[in-house]
Design a protein around this motif. Sequence first.
Motif, short mmCIF file in Angstrom:
data_model
loop_
_atom_site.label_atom_id
_atom_site.label_comp_id
_atom_site.label_asym_id
_atom_site.label_seq_id
_atom_site.Cartn_x
_atom_site.Cartn_y
_atom_site.Cartn_z
N ASN A 30 -25.22 39.01 -30.36
CA ASN A 30 -23.87 39.36 -30.10
C ASN A 30 -23.03 38.85 -31.29
OD1 ASN A 30 -23.68 40.56 -27.32
ND2 ASN A 30 -24.96 38.57 -26.91
N GLY A 31 -23.37 37.90 -32.36
CA GLY A 31 -22.42 37.61 -33.36
C GLY A 31 -21.43 36.55 -32.67
N TYR A 32 -21.54 35.95 -31.74
CA TYR A 32 -21.02 34.94 -31.12
C TYR A 32 -21.77 33.67 -30.86
CZ TYR A 32 -21.66 36.63 -26.52
OH TYR A 32 -22.08 37.42 -25.31
N TYR A 33 -21.40 32.38 -30.66
CA TYR A 33 -22.04 31.30 -30.49
C TYR A 33 -21.05 29.99 -30.16
CZ TYR A 33 -20.69 29.46 -35.33
OH TYR A 33 -19.98 29.17 -36.47
N SER A 34 -21.71 28.83 -29.79
CA SER A 34 -21.02 27.72 -29.65
C SER A 34 -21.69 26.71 -30.38
CB SER A 34 -20.99 27.08 -28.10
OG SER A 34 -22.29 27.01 -27.54
N LEU A 35 -21.03 25.34 -30.71
CA LEU A 35 -21.41 24.53 -31.48
C LEU A 35 -20.95 23.14 -30.89
CD1 LEU A 35 -21.47 24.15 -35.45
CD2 LEU A 35 -20.61 22.17 -34.08
N SER A 36 -21.77 22.04 -30.58
CA SER A 36 -21.32 20.89 -29.93
C SER A 36 -21.61 19.62 -31.17
CB SER A 36 -22.34 20.67 -28.73
OG SER A 36 -21.96 21.49 -27.81
N ASP A 37 -20.54 18.97 -30.91
CA ASP A 37 -20.51 17.67 -31.79
C ASP A 37 -20.19 16.40 -31.04
OD1 ASP A 37 -20.55 16.12 -34.31
OD2 ASP A 37 -18.49 16.35 -34.55
N GLY A 38 -20.91 15.99 -30.32
CA GLY A 38 -20.47 14.92 -29.39
C GLY A 38 -19.74 15.33 -28.35
N PRO A 39 -18.66 14.76 -28.43
CA PRO A 39 -17.45 15.18 -27.31
C PRO A 39 -16.67 16.38 -27.43
CG PRO A 39 -16.47 13.31 -28.65
CD PRO A 39 -17.89 13.63 -29.16
N THR A 40 -17.14 17.00 -28.63
CA THR A 40 -16.23 18.32 -29.14
C THR A 40 -17.41 19.49 -28.97
OG1 THR A 40 -15.01 16.92 -30.59
CG2 THR A 40 -15.11 19.24 -30.88
N ARG A 41 -16.64 20.65 -28.53
CA ARG A 41 -17.44 21.70 -28.52
C ARG A 41 -16.32 22.98 -29.21
NH1 ARG A 41 -21.58 24.51 -24.34
NH2 ARG A 41 -21.90 22.13 -24.00
N LEU A 93 -16.50 37.49 -22.61
CA LEU A 93 -15.65 36.68 -21.69
C LEU A 93 -16.68 36.01 -20.72
CD1 LEU A 93 -12.43 38.89 -21.06
CD2 LEU A 93 -12.79 36.80 -22.67
N LYS A 94 -17.44 36.55 -20.14
CA LYS A 94 -18.39 35.80 -19.25
C LYS A 94 -19.17 34.79 -19.95
CE LYS A 94 -22.45 37.12 -16.36
NZ LYS A 94 -23.58 38.17 -15.95
N TRP A 95 -19.68 35.15 -21.11
CA TRP A 95 -20.25 34.00 -21.96
C TRP A 95 -19.34 32.74 -22.14
CZ3 TRP A 95 -19.16 32.36 -26.95
CH2 TRP A 95 -19.70 31.37 -27.43
N MET A 96 -18.09 33.22 -22.41
CA MET A 96 -17.15 32.15 -22.71
C MET A 96 -16.85 31.15 -21.59
SD MET A 96 -13.28 32.85 -24.06
CE MET A 96 -11.71 31.36 -24.00
N GLU A 97 -16.68 31.76 -20.30
CA GLU A 97 -16.31 31.02 -19.33
C GLU A 97 -17.85 30.01 -19.10
OE1 GLU A 97 -13.84 32.52 -15.89
OE2 GLU A 97 -15.20 33.79 -16.23
N SER A 98 -18.94 30.68 -19.12
CA SER A 98 -19.97 29.47 -19.19
C SER A 98 -20.06 28.40 -19.83
CB SER A 98 -21.23 30.46 -19.04
OG SER A 98 -21.64 30.73 -20.38
N GLU A 99 -19.60 28.72 -21.18
CA GLU A 99 -19.64 27.68 -22.20
C GLU A 99 -18.56 26.76 -21.71
OE1 GLU A 99 -21.28 26.88 -25.10
OE2 GLU A 99 -22.96 28.52 -24.21
N LEU A 100 -17.35 27.25 -21.05
CA LEU A 100 -16.18 26.29 -20.96
C LEU A 100 -16.73 25.35 -19.76
CD1 LEU A 100 -13.16 28.57 -21.29
CD2 LEU A 100 -13.48 26.39 -22.31
N GLN A 101 -17.47 26.09 -18.74
CA GLN A 101 -18.06 25.34 -17.67
C GLN A 101 -19.11 24.09 -18.10
OE1 GLN A 101 -19.58 27.56 -14.39
NE2 GLN A 101 -17.69 28.95 -14.22
#
Length: 550
Positions: free
Chosen positions: A308-319, A346-354
Amino acid sequence: MTTHKLLHNSLRGEASWLTCELCSTAISLIRLYPSVSTTQTVFVQMCSSLGYEERHICSGIADLFGEEFVYILSNSKLSHTEICGLVIAPRCSSNNDYPYAPKWIIPLTKLNSTLKEMLINRQSEEEQSLNKNLAKANNSEILHLSDIHLDMYYQMNAYASCSEPLCCRTGSSHSSKSFHAGYWGSFGNCDTTIRTLESLISTVANDYADQYRYLLFTGDYIAHDVWNTSKQEIITTTRKLNKIFRQNIPEGKIVIPVIGNHEGFPVNQFCPPQLGIRRFSVQWLYEELLDQWKDWIPADMHETFRENGYYSLSDGPTRFIVLNMNYCARLNFWIAYDHIDLGDMLKWMESELQNALQWKQIVYIAGHIIPDNEECATHWTIAYNDIIEKYSNIIKGQFFGHTHMDEIRLYYSNFNRSKAIGVAYATPSVTTYGDVNPAFRLYNTNFLGTIVDHRTFYLNLTESNKEFKLASPMFTPQAKWQFEYSAREAFNMSSLSPQEWHRVMSTIKDNKKILDKYYQFYGRYSGEEVKMKPDAAKLELVTNRVFVRF
């Protein structure tokens, strides 16, 4: 930035009666005679006869879009006017139901009682922590570059301000307004030179290395010759950029790259894999960029990015939640094929926020196209606004580009229309395209991750090119990137909270000094069109673009 004058002038969220009629007529003709030749004929005739571009440029764009456009229109279940309302402006929809009818509502996840309680507790915990640690130092600032638009064919002394959408190349046409392109770049529809980009990356690596932890690249790496590009050109340019980045970026920096609309081929067109239409797939781009960025994108996100060309990245307390904003864009015509949450983003974004909420992380959102009523589909922006409000306690920043200008967008509560609940920043561009000076930005954050200020730096193109001309042949020219302004100091702000931005922007209508200052920064001291706009036009732009209300 929008791809050429036709799209730039017509698809901006507003439209005249004539524009809507032309849109509906064109779609009707193509649906009546669904062929690439019909699409090309209709597009070229409209584009050239209305004076948007020269005929050969209109023809080149039509050749790229024809097959994809015919497929979308032949298979879309939306009416002619619904499509026009979606990709141009709501007023073009004859049913007057866009974007509020049930068919346009994007379903969002409802928060259960546990998540609601967690959000309330997070706010309380932060308030207590802030009171105890007001003087605590910060070491996690963010450096942001956007809209590089590298032109590997830029030619000093070639004609700028030519009759094509991209100038400063060998063979650029001459007109009465033309002038010669400078050493460090040029106004007049020109993109970034390799030497200017190398100077910028070297500067942020050597002079500012101790001032940031995160390095954001929010898309649009490809030049503006969209009628004449190819997949190979996109691959070659992004690889050249990647090489420059890796030769200069200091070790230990967390690099966060984003896909822009100019990385698509044809430009702006991103058909998501969920539709299962392989002939128009953009997997080739995602695969290529993943190969270039694989050590920057977390391994557990490779498959998500590949699809999909999107992703998330976690760095300790920061995402960081990194969006592929082409899935909201009006100019991505695939939204007329599947208008409900293209790419399931948007569905994926919500799951990442949760996930971030459960892991007690703060969140930064990054993307290319800034979500508003001009560039994104209105119903998509409404859903985005709902998500921002729901998770405003943990979303600490939103970073975008695309417009090339220095701007913000303010989002408001559905329950209190005067309460700003989010602010998104459009960081000014590296490219000069749009008659602006090249720029970059540093965001200052506190120990909670909250943005407390931002500082913008720029290259005075006129002075730098003049210094090069006056220098002796033995002189090695150096670009001078200089401080422009601090947001808090310039606008006398107590913080950079959404509500404080609301206060500042609301005073503009009664304070010419602030309005003029906003416009001074808007174009980085450049661009006669920006500087010479009458106050009424300036105020209208701020009102229409900054305040995102529904």
